[in-house]
Design an enzyme around this catalytic site. Structure first.
Site, PDB file in Angstrom:
ATOM      1  N   LYS A 107     -42.780 -14.488 -22.311  1.00 10.28           N
ATOM      2  CA  LYS A 107     -42.667 -15.192 -21.274  1.00 10.28           C
ATOM      3  C   LYS A 107     -41.752 -15.640 -20.479  1.00 10.28           C
ATOM      4  O   LYS A 107     -41.806 -15.765 -18.706  1.00 10.28           O
ATOM      5  CB  LYS A 107     -43.024 -16.638 -21.284  1.00 10.28           C
ATOM      6  CG  LYS A 107     -44.776 -16.388 -22.362  1.00 10.28           C
ATOM      7  CD  LYS A 107     -44.953 -17.575 -22.630  1.00 10.28           C
ATOM      8  CE  LYS A 107     -46.580 -17.447 -23.634  1.00 10.28           C
ATOM      9  NZ  LYS A 107     -47.280 -18.517 -24.316  1.00 10.28           N
ATOM     10  N   ASP A 110     -49.384 -23.507 -20.814  1.00  5.63           N
ATOM     11  CA  ASP A 110     -49.530 -23.662 -22.060  1.00  5.63           C
ATOM     12  C   ASP A 110     -49.097 -25.178 -21.729  1.00  5.63           C
ATOM     13  O   ASP A 110     -50.275 -25.538 -22.617  1.00  5.63           O
ATOM     14  CB  ASP A 110     -48.395 -23.288 -22.244  1.00  5.63           C
ATOM     15  CG  ASP A 110     -48.234 -21.349 -22.991  1.00  5.63           C
ATOM     16  OD1 ASP A 110     -48.619 -21.097 -23.387  1.00  5.63           O
ATOM     17  OD2 ASP A 110     -47.286 -21.509 -22.718  1.00  5.63           O
TER      18      ASP A 110
END
Length: 321
Positions: free
Chosen positions: A96, A132
């Site tokens: 990420k 997220d």
């Protein structure tokens, strides 16, 4: 309502070698693969079941697959996506943060979170987003019936990836208290310093500071847990695809948990993770990471297609997988 597309499941996992020869490798795929999740490991991911069900329900002629990409392969893999006519991709551990640096553009949430988990291919450009944190907010509300902003939160694995994104979201929401725990103490300290301005407002939270970074040891956790409502595991501990010594480890001993704790494990496996088993033994309410996967996935769908995600279809696909 558009007619549903007939779907065959694409190959379980593709690699960079497949991407290099994509036309030949996927010639038999119908509908064409135009979305993916990139990670290492990635074979455990349930995102394809969820997203392929959503694509079919929405009548979108595209399929979603897993891409097993190593760290040194990530730049090339991402550069190939526009050439292979991808709509976008999800990014999972451990890529990420690295993916953020490879974006042509990134939205403010992704930049503040320090990573991307959703990529849109727009022409030749890659645009990064992070769902997220917002996905976690929805998961906590759905699973426990409370809002993140009203809770005192402790995050295990707050140094990067999902842990950092969740910590940033806690700051955005203005949660009652935030405790950052990471194996590398300096990383959680740096994140606490960065988030400090969001916690300057005076708010009564008990005898401890509203924002703290603490070492990962039982003594420090024992001091903090009486002053915490929600415990979030953002580490891979308990993941089925992890090394055997990490599959069986609870990040918090059962002796430190109490019935009043809410426990959220971002890991999801076929059974209960060690942390969730410890929470069960302590009488605490607990939830695994499937709900976060659902809500962040729904947000990704909305970013890619500009329409509401078929949430119940996605939920049923996850529960059936």
């Amino acid at each position: 309502m558009p007619a549903l597309v007939e779907y065959g499941m694409p190959k379980d996992v593709h690699t960079l070698a497949d991407l290099r020869d994509w036309s030949a490798v996927t010639a038999a795929e119908s509908p064409p693969i135009r979305l993916s999740v990139i990670g290492d490991p990635v074979a455990h991911s349930r995102s394809p079941q969820m997203h392929n069900a959503a694509l079919q329900a929405a009548g979108i002629r595209a399929a979603y697959t897993r891409l097993h990409i190593l760290a040194d392969e990530l730049p090339e893999a991402l550069r190939l996506l526009p050439e292979r006519d991808f709509i976008g991709t999800n990014i999972t551990i451990p890529h990420k943060a690295a993916a953020l640096a490879l974006m042509d553009e990134a939205d403010p949430q992704a930049r503040r979170a320090g990573g991307v988990n959703t990529v849109v291919v727009e022409g030749r450009k890659l645009i990064g987003f992070s769902t997220d944190g917002p996905g976690l907010v929805r998961a906590i509300r759905a699973g426990f019936g409370v809002d993140l902003r009203d809770l005192r939160v402790l995050i295990l694995g707050a140094g990067g990836g999902a842990g950092r994104a969740i910590a940033v979201q806690c700051a955005i929401e203005g949660c009652a208290r935030l405790v950052l725990v990471n194996r590398t103490f300096e990383r959680s300290q740096a994140l606490a310093a960065e988030l400090g301005p969001s916690f300057r407002e005076t708010r009564v939270t008990g005898p401890l500071a509203r924002l703290e970074a603490v070492p990962w040891d039982d003594a420090a956790l024992a001091r903090q847990l009486p002053h915490v409502d929600l415990i979030i595991n953002a580490t891979p501990l308990g993941m089925a695809s992890a090394a055997p010594e990490f599959r069986r480890v609870s990040p918090i001993p059962v002796s430190l948990l109490r019935p009043n704790h809410l426990v959220y494990d971002t890991v999801y496996t076929a059974g209960r993770t060690p942390l969730l088993l410890a929470a069960d033994e302590a009488g605490a309410r607990a939830s695994d990471g499937l709900s976060m996967l659902l809500y962040q996935g729904a947000l990704s769908f909305e970013i890619w297609f500009g329409r509401p995600a078929p949430l119940e279809v996605m939920r049923n696909a996850l529960l059936a997988s």
